[in-house]
Design an enzyme around this catalytic site. Structure first.
Site, mmCIF file in Angstrom:
data_model
loop_
_atom_site.group_PDB
_atom_site.id
_atom_site.type_symbol
_atom_site.label_atom_id
_atom_site.label_comp_id
_atom_site.label_asym_id
_atom_site.label_seq_id
_atom_site.Cartn_x
_atom_site.Cartn_y
_atom_site.Cartn_z
ATOM 1 N N ARG A 190 -6.610 1.608 -11.961
ATOM 2 C CA ARG A 190 -7.594 1.927 -10.951
ATOM 3 C C ARG A 190 -8.372 3.136 -11.201
ATOM 4 N NH1 ARG A 190 -5.517 2.898 -4.797
ATOM 5 N NH2 ARG A 190 -6.557 4.909 -4.248
ATOM 6 N N ASP A 205 0.602 4.341 -7.148
ATOM 7 C CA ASP A 205 -0.053 5.624 -7.437
ATOM 8 C C ASP A 205 -0.374 6.035 -8.732
ATOM 9 O OD1 ASP A 205 0.212 5.973 -4.555
ATOM 10 O OD2 ASP A 205 2.132 6.678 -4.685
ATOM 11 N N HIS A 248 -12.633 1.765 -7.141
ATOM 12 C CA HIS A 248 -12.341 2.245 -5.811
ATOM 13 C C HIS A 248 -13.694 2.954 -5.441
ATOM 14 C CE1 HIS A 248 -10.636 2.509 -2.034
ATOM 15 N NE2 HIS A 248 -9.726 3.492 -2.366
ATOM 16 N N LYS A 300 0.175 12.560 -6.415
ATOM 17 C CA LYS A 300 -1.256 12.018 -5.931
ATOM 18 C C LYS A 300 -1.608 12.440 -4.694
ATOM 19 C CE LYS A 300 -2.316 9.028 -3.789
ATOM 20 N NZ LYS A 300 -2.359 7.560 -3.593
ATOM 21 N N ASP A 312 1.031 -0.867 -5.010
ATOM 22 C CA ASP A 312 0.342 0.349 -5.296
ATOM 23 C C ASP A 312 1.204 1.530 -5.811
ATOM 24 O OD1 ASP A 312 -1.279 2.668 -5.070
ATOM 25 O OD2 ASP A 312 -1.560 2.577 -2.868
ATOM 26 N N ASP A 328 0.877 10.451 2.158
ATOM 27 C CA ASP A 328 0.573 9.850 0.960
ATOM 28 C C ASP A 328 0.575 10.573 -0.243
ATOM 29 O OD1 ASP A 328 -0.242 7.486 -0.891
ATOM 30 O OD2 ASP A 328 -2.145 7.407 -0.003
ATOM 31 N N GLU A 346 -3.348 4.551 -10.878
ATOM 32 C CA GLU A 346 -4.699 5.126 -10.676
ATOM 33 C C GLU A 346 -4.948 6.167 -11.748
ATOM 34 O OE1 GLU A 346 -3.944 5.621 -6.504
ATOM 35 O OE2 GLU A 346 -4.399 7.607 -6.453
ATOM 36 N N SER A 361 0.764 -1.261 -0.030
ATOM 37 C CA SER A 361 0.200 -0.070 -0.126
ATOM 38 C C SER A 361 0.911 1.344 -0.004
ATOM 39 C CB SER A 361 -0.872 0.058 1.243
ATOM 40 O OG SER A 361 -1.298 1.214 1.799
ATOM 41 N N GLY A 362 0.466 1.964 -0.721
ATOM 42 C CA GLY A 362 1.184 3.417 -0.764
ATOM 43 C C GLY A 362 0.925 4.175 0.324
ATOM 44 N N LEU A 363 -0.336 4.319 0.912
ATOM 45 C CA LEU A 363 -0.670 4.817 1.910
ATOM 46 C C LEU A 363 0.455 4.283 3.227
ATOM 47 C CD1 LEU A 363 -2.230 6.770 3.987
ATOM 48 C CD2 LEU A 363 -3.988 4.798 4.166
ATOM 49 N N ASN A 406 -4.355 11.233 -1.358
ATOM 50 C CA ASN A 406 -4.967 9.746 -1.203
ATOM 51 C C ASN A 406 -6.518 10.056 -1.563
ATOM 52 O OD1 ASN A 406 -6.569 8.314 1.091
ATOM 53 N ND2 ASN A 406 -4.718 7.280 0.878
ATOM 54 N N SER A 407 -7.156 9.008 -1.910
ATOM 55 C CA SER A 407 -8.329 8.728 -2.172
ATOM 56 C C SER A 407 -9.582 9.433 -1.128
ATOM 57 C CB SER A 407 -8.978 7.758 -2.660
ATOM 58 O OG SER A 407 -8.057 7.218 -3.827
HETATM 59 C C1 SPV Z 1 -3.459 2.452 -0.462
HETATM 60 O O1 SPV Z 1 -3.476 1.354 0.302
HETATM 61 O O2 SPV Z 1 -2.531 3.437 -0.653
HETATM 62 C C2 SPV Z 1 -4.497 2.867 -1.327
HETATM 63 C C3 SPV Z 1 -5.776 2.491 -1.166
HETATM 64 O O3 SPV Z 1 -4.255 3.243 -2.324
HETATM 65 S S1 SPV Z 1 -6.580 3.550 -0.316
HETATM 66 O O4 SPV Z 1 -5.736 4.125 0.670
HETATM 67 O O5 SPV Z 1 -7.929 3.006 -0.007
HETATM 68 O O6 SPV Z 1 -6.877 4.557 -1.366
HETATM 69 MG MG MG Z 2 -2.333 4.223 -2.548
#
Ligand code: SPV
Ligand code: MG
Length: 554
Positions: free
Chosen positions: A170, A99, A201, A132, A97, A70, A126, A58-60, A134-135
């Site tokens: 994504r 990004d 997502h 980026k 991930d 992130d 994505e 996971s990027g986060l 975070n979503s």
């Molecule tokens: C991550 O895990 O970094 C993701 C998923 O991209 S989310 O944080 O849900 O966007």
């Molecule tokens: Mg991410």
């Protein structure tokens, strides 16, 4: 579960597929499969150990573990380094991930090549803009131009070195409020551009829009979902809707964060470890995760001269009651002497003399006796048994040349060097200046020796002196020295010691026997024991005064 010391894009022994092929298989499996978040080597190992078939890097989570946001604050090569540790630490495929792909099509091309080289199974990109966000932050984040994003997917697919490497597209249309139609339009375009799967997502609290998407999409290619906000939707609904992969996206970093917070606060507040020791992983568990035993086995194979190498056995099972508070939570071998546990100091002395194979027998508070590169044996009956029982726990180590030591002594390096040069089969080090050592000789039980000849300068580095008797109750005139708790056994000597321990086990005398009893039996059987004399330059730690002396001794 055994964990590979390292792994690469090539299949690990026992696996028939590359990691990228494994991920492809998961994507196309008729069952819904699951990826679990990891963000570094140890979390990757834990995910594998838990039974997951794949990892979501996971990027986060990787950003959070580095202490950054992130928002592409960590560079893509820094992420690559983390991924390399994760891939080395685990044997299951990693979907990273990626990004937005770290820039335009050209940046993604370079990233894809590097990921293939480092054994990563696939990347998810994505359709947002670099850098980026975070979503889950803000509303209506701008999306990438569809054609530009399709070009990126094509470029990645064209450059991949590994045919089974996956590029997942994504779709962020639902997240940014553009609706189902836009989401489906984008998913179709990305699939046609060559994406191996779509990650759709959503940040809704329920899974409705995701289930709708899956229905509309109708299995045109594998679909991945991330139920972070809609975690209450039963997993069966995702199965029924034909989700290909479910990603539990950030739950290890969140679990680690709460555990670290709780632990740090508690230790800060208590100024003690007592409150947390039993609720956190032991150091042994960490060694196990790092697969230390593999290294120990490899050292036996690859390090030179290991056949004739001298081993050391340290008895470290007793508490050391006379040290009172200092040994409430650890045995005396783990007491700090100028910043290092006594046992560490002892093993350093052994290492400096070229002795690497060190075993120590633990008993009291054994979980606190946990230094790396020592092979630990346990005497769980330490309270009701004596030294010979502890030694018997390491009986497999009593072979070849062997140094025996108590775990509560310190001595100058030359003492060990001298002992290693001796030729006798069983050689004990005795302090000829035993009377000078302690102003209050009654204060402790001492292992005293009567020898064939007293100490003179000429015996300093020879072992021609033979031992006549060893015990605690001789008259001062009879005593020639004090055994310091250090001995050497040759291969022949080791055999004799082993046989005697077995004999003691058979005749029922082992459980209460001290080392003195063992040596006394050997003498009674007319087995020669030799002595080398030293004049001071050592100490044992029985009480607070000794500990103060030890600080000075160093
Ligand atoms: C991550 O895990 O970094 C993701 C998923 O991209 S989310 O944080 O849900 O966007
Ligand atoms: Mg991410």
């Amino acid at each position: 579960m055994s964990i590979a010391p390292y792994s690469t894009a090539k299949p690990a022994k026992g696996l028939t597929m590359t990691k990228s092929t494994e991920l492809k298989k998961l994507l196309h499996s008729i069952d819904t499969e699951f990826l679990m978040e990891a963000h570094d080597g140890i979390s990757a190992k834990i995910v594998e150990e838990s039974g997951f078939k794949g990892i979501w890097a996971s990027g986060l989570a990787m950003s959070a573990a580095l202490g950054v946001r992130d928002s592409n604050e960590a560079s893509w090569t820094q992420i690559l380094e983390i991924l390399e540790f994760m891939a080395d630490a685990s044997r299951i495929p990693i979907l990273v991930d990626g990004d937005t792909g770290y820039g335009n099509f050209n940046n993604l091309r370079r990233a894809v090549r590097k990921l293939c080289q480092r054994g990563i199974a696939g990347i998810c990109i994505e359709d947002k803009l670099f850098p980026k966000t975070n979503s889950f932050i803000g509303e209506g984040q701008p999306l990438a131009d569809i054609d530009e994003f399709c070009g990126k997917i094509k470029a990645g697919k064209d450059i991949q070195l590994d045919d089974d490497f996956s590029i997942i597209a994504r779709v962020e249309a639902l997240i940014s409020g553009r609706g189902m139609e836009e989401a489906l339009k984008r998913a179709s375009a990305y699939f046609e551009a060559g994406a191996d799967g779509i990650l759709i997502h959503s940040k809704q609290r329920d899974g409705d829009e995701i289930i709708n998407f899956l229905k509309e999409w109708a299995n045109r290619c594998p679909v991945i979902i991330v139920p972070t906000t809609y975690y209450q939707t039963p997993t069966q609904e995702f199965r029924d809707a034909n989700a290909s992969l479910v990603i539990w996206a950030n739950h290890n970093i969140r679990a680690a964060t709460s555990a670290m917070r709780e632990t740090s606060l508690r230790i800060y507040r208590d100024q003690s470890l007592i409150g947390i020791e039993d609720s956190i992983s032991s150091v042994d568990e960490i060694f196990e995760l790092a697969n230390n035993s593999e290294l120990a086995a490899a050292e036996k194979i690859y390090l030179p001269n290991n056949q004739d190498e001298t081993k050391a056995i340290i008895l470290a099972a007793s508490r050391g009651k006379e040290l009172h508070d200092l040994t409430v939570d650890r045995p005396k071998c783990m007491i700090d002497v100028r910043g290092q546990p006594l046992l560490h100091r002892l093993t350093t002395t052994f290492n400096q003399a070229g002795i690497r194979q060190i075993s120590a027998v633990r008993g009291y508070k054994k979980s606190t006796v946990n230094l790396p590169s020592i092979d630990f044996k346990d005497n769980d009956e330490f309270e009701t048994t004596g030294e010979v029982t502890s030694l018997s726990r390491a009986i497999s180590q009593i072979e070849g040349n062997c140094i025996f030591s108590y775990g509560d002594i310190l001595f100058r390096h030359y003492v060990l060097d001298q002992l290693l040069k001796t030729n006798g089969d069983i050689v004990l080090v005795a302090d000829a200046l035993w009377q000078d050592r302690d102003p209050n000789p009654q204060s402790r039980t001492r292992d005293l020796v009567k020898c064939a000849e007293p100490f003179t300068i000429k015996y300093l580095d020879e072992d021609e002196v033979t031992l006549n008797a060893i015990g605690h109750d001789f008259t001062p005139e009879e005593i020639q020295g004090e055994w310091i708790g250090l001995a050497k056994f040759s291969a022949v000597g080791s055999n004799k010691i082993r046989s005697e321990i077995i004999a003691m086990q058979q005749d029922g005398t082992e459980r209460n026997a001290s080392m003195i009893d063992l040596f006394a039996r050997l003498l009674k059987n007319r087995e020669p024991i030799h002595i080398i004399y030293i004049s001071g330059h050592w100490l044992d730690i029985d009480n607070a005064d000794d500990l103060a002396d030890a600080q000075k001794f160093l």
